[in-house]
Design a protein around this motif. Structure first.
Motif, PDB file in Angstrom:
ATOM      1  N   LEU A 130       2.235 -15.528   1.937  1.00 58.44           N
ATOM      2  CA  LEU A 130       2.336 -14.074   1.817  1.00 58.44           C
ATOM      3  C   LEU A 130       1.909 -13.631   0.424  1.00 58.44           C
ATOM      4  O   LEU A 130       2.106 -14.354  -0.556  1.00 58.44           O
ATOM      5  N   TYR A 131       1.359 -12.435   0.356  1.00 61.28           N
ATOM      6  CA  TYR A 131       0.994 -11.852  -0.925  1.00 61.28           C
ATOM      7  C   TYR A 131       1.539 -10.428  -0.971  1.00 61.28           C
ATOM      8  O   TYR A 131       1.066  -9.541  -0.275  1.00 61.28           O
ATOM      9  N   LEU A 132       2.583 -10.226  -1.748  1.00 57.63           N
ATOM     10  CA  LEU A 132       3.230  -8.934  -1.935  1.00 57.63           C
ATOM     11  C   LEU A 132       3.599  -8.236  -0.624  1.00 57.63           C
ATOM     12  O   LEU A 132       3.175  -7.108  -0.362  1.00 57.63           O
ATOM     13  N   PRO A 133       4.399  -8.867   0.221  1.00 57.81           N
ATOM     14  CA  PRO A 133       4.805  -8.175   1.463  1.00 57.81           C
ATOM     15  C   PRO A 133       5.626  -6.940   1.149  1.00 57.81           C
ATOM     16  O   PRO A 133       6.512  -6.972   0.297  1.00 57.81           O
ATOM     17  N   THR A 134       5.297  -5.837   1.787  1.00 55.23           N
ATOM     18  CA  THR A 134       5.977  -4.568   1.492  1.00 55.23           C
ATOM     19  C   THR A 134       6.742  -4.017   2.679  1.00 55.23           C
ATOM     20  O   THR A 134       7.300  -2.934   2.590  1.00 55.23           O
ATOM     21  N   GLY A 135       6.778  -4.722   3.775  1.00 51.74           N
ATOM     22  CA  GLY A 135       7.503  -4.235   4.933  1.00 51.74           C
ATOM     23  C   GLY A 135       7.695  -5.342   5.943  1.00 51.74           C
ATOM     24  O   GLY A 135       7.088  -6.414   5.847  1.00 51.74           O
TER      25      GLY A 135
END
Length: 143
Positions: A130-135
């Motif tokens: 993952l790269y910067l999951p925001t949701g």
């Protein structure tokens, strides 16, 4: 002269009638900040138990309230002695709590009591990373 700002979050819960009337049911939050008060909430969801779960960014907690605004409990988001810093929350029908974190580039799974179950993902650009999951979202079957 230094200034300090304290922000209080108030959530007013309304019921909706078939006559298109809104009636206040409860308030979450207060003018006093404490460990059980909302302070910079970043996400919220209802669980299958009918309770309202808030991510409280400043206290590294999930705060749980009843639908009328009564505080139920706090769940720590400190995992393995480190702040997980979740930014999104989803709860499946079995009560498992899924938290995404751009800070850790991972998804944490907790049971309905808040006990850590597993960590999914790691930093990177491969299919399993993952790269910067925001949701986070779950389908109707809780996947």
């Amino acid at each position: 002269m230094s200034m300090r700002f304290n922000f209080t979050f108030l959530l007013i819960i309304f019921s909706f009638s078939t006559q298109a009337q809104f009636s206040p049911v409860g308030v979450i939050g207060s003018e006093r900040l404490g460990l059980t008060q909302l302070n910079r909430p970043t996400a919220a969801t209802f669980g299958s138990d009918g309770l309202l779960y808030f991510i409280n960014e400043d206290s590294n907690q999930i705060l749980v309230y009843s639908a009328d605004g009564t505080f139920i409990r706090a769940i720590s988001t400190i995992l393995n002695d480190e702040p997980f810093r979740p930014n999104s929350i989803a709860i499946n029908t079995a009560g498992l709590i899924y938290l995404s974190s751009a800070y850790t580039n991972a998804i944490a799974v907790l049971d309905h009591e808040g006990h850590f179950q597993q960590l999914i993902g790691s930093y990177g650009s491969n299919p399993d990373q993952l790269y910067l999951p925001t949701g986070i979202a779950l389908d109707g079957e809780g996947n």
